[in-house]
Motif scaffolding. Structure first.
Motif: not given
Length: 375
Positions: A161-172, A185-201
């Motif tokens: 659900f990253a395409q609907y999220a406002d923020a991401i908890l990111l381990p590095v 935050e989702k609008d962080t410069t350089g972060l691009i969110v691309e939807s995927e196809s999922s077998v689980d609807l």
């Protein structure tokens, strides 16, 4: 231990089941998965009623919930195929932030998640077998740094659900071999969110692409050189148990729908439910589900009371639940004469969910290798 649900747990299941039935009726479920894929309104309602923050420390001792209560909620989530990252947020993100965030920052980052105003997702590790050893990868982003900042490049796939999220908890994985943790935050410069196809609807996925994303070192929880591997691993175990419970709830729903079908379906003037071959299949499905439920309940108790030697039980219960879910769904489709895979019959929704779980975090084969290596 007592395998029976307490009165509070029975009430939890009944309450959540009633709530989900009102939030996402069957016709609305179909409409959502065919269009936006996520209902912000339903998520906020779930949060408003307190179900998102069950494992936060904000409750008084008299109102506090345990992981045992949480798996009861997750069972109803799986039965309904609720369109949102419930177990991820409630059993992983919320307790991680509760344990790691300083008290002054909890109101800013945690409370908005618990009350549903902000949807947060998380990048989870992936495990694979390499030369008979299990290798766990916490993201695999490339890192460059200067005195004050970290720069991330690369991508994380299959983020819920990253395409609907406002923020991401990111381990590095940091340069010291530990796991640093940041909220971006989702609008962080350089972060691009691309939807995927999922077998689980019912579970939308997305890829996070990092193009030299800058994060200040002091913006990482506890600092850039902190190592949160133990806390993340402990809560990952809780998350897996809640996912097991989702699969158990889904399998139970599939069994109920199959029993209804065989009672109504007639052959040679009789309901096919009277035939021994059908009865045996149903009995096998029921036994498989009950075994998974008992083992998951025991493993949850083990994790809460004897955490030192519980990790192998968590892994084994995951394998059993994954194989149970797929097997029950396939038997259901067979007993429904193939109709279970039609859009109208709906069983295919749970079957596709079962297929998703086959490789979420790790495949059953990888988990079995982990168990074998640690016996």
């Amino acid at each position: 231990m007592n395998y029976r649900l307490s009165e509070q747990q029975k009430l939890i299941k009944k309450t959540v089941s009633s709530l989900l039935k009102d939030l996402v009726p069957t016709d609305k479920f179909r409409q959502i998965i065919e269009t936006e894929g996520f209902s912000k309104k339903s998520w906020e309602k779930l949060a408003k009623d307190g179900w998102i923050g069950m494992l936060a420390d904000s409750q008084s001792p008299d109102e506090a919930f345990s992981l045992m209560d949480m798996i009861c909620v997750s069972e109803e989530i799986g039965a309904k195929l609720f369109l949102g990252p419930y177990s991820l947020v409630s059993s992983f993100i919320v307790p991680v932030l509760t344990q790691l965030l300083p008290e002054g920052e909890q109101e800013k980052s945690l409370e908005t998640v618990i009350n549903g105003k902000k949807l947060m997702t998380a990048v989870l590790p992936s495990a694979r077998t390499k030369r008979q050893e299990v290798v766990v990868n916490w993201g695999g982003l490339s890192i460059t740094e200067d005195d004050d900042n970290i720069y991330l490049s690369g991508q994380n796939e299959h983020v819920q659900f990253a395409q609907y999220a406002d923020a991401i908890l990111l381990p590095v994985e940091n340069t010291w071999g530990g796991i640093s943790l940041a909220i971006i935050e989702k609008d962080t410069t350089g972060l691009i969110v691309e939807s995927e196809s999922s077998v689980d609807l019912s579970r939308r996925l997305a890829t996070l692409r990092f193009d030299n994303v800058k994060i200040e070192k002091n913006a990482f929880i506890g600092g850039w050189n902190a190592d949160h591997r133990q806390v993340l691993t402990e809560n990952l175990a809780s998350y897996i148990l809640c996912l097991n419970s989702e699969m158990i709830g889904g399998a139970q729903k599939v069994l109920e729908k199959t029993v209804e079908h065989v009672k109504e379906r007639k052959q040679f003037g009789h309901s096919i439910a009277v035939y021994q071959a059908v009865k045996h299949q149903l009995a096998d499905m029921y036994t498989f589900i009950e075994n998974a439920k008992s083992y998951n309940f025991y493993t949850t108790w083990k994790l809460l009371n004897e955490p030192k030697d519980s990790l192998l039980h968590v892994a084994a219960s995951r394998v059993y639940a994954v194989e149970m879910y797929k097997d029950v769904c396939e038997k259901a489709i067979q007993l429904q004469g193939g109709m279970g895979f039609t859009w109208e019959q709906e069983t295919h929704f749970w079957y596709k969910s079962a297929l998703y779980h086959q490789n979420h975090i790790a495949s059953a084969r990888t988990i079995k290798r982990f168990i074998f290596n640690n016996l």
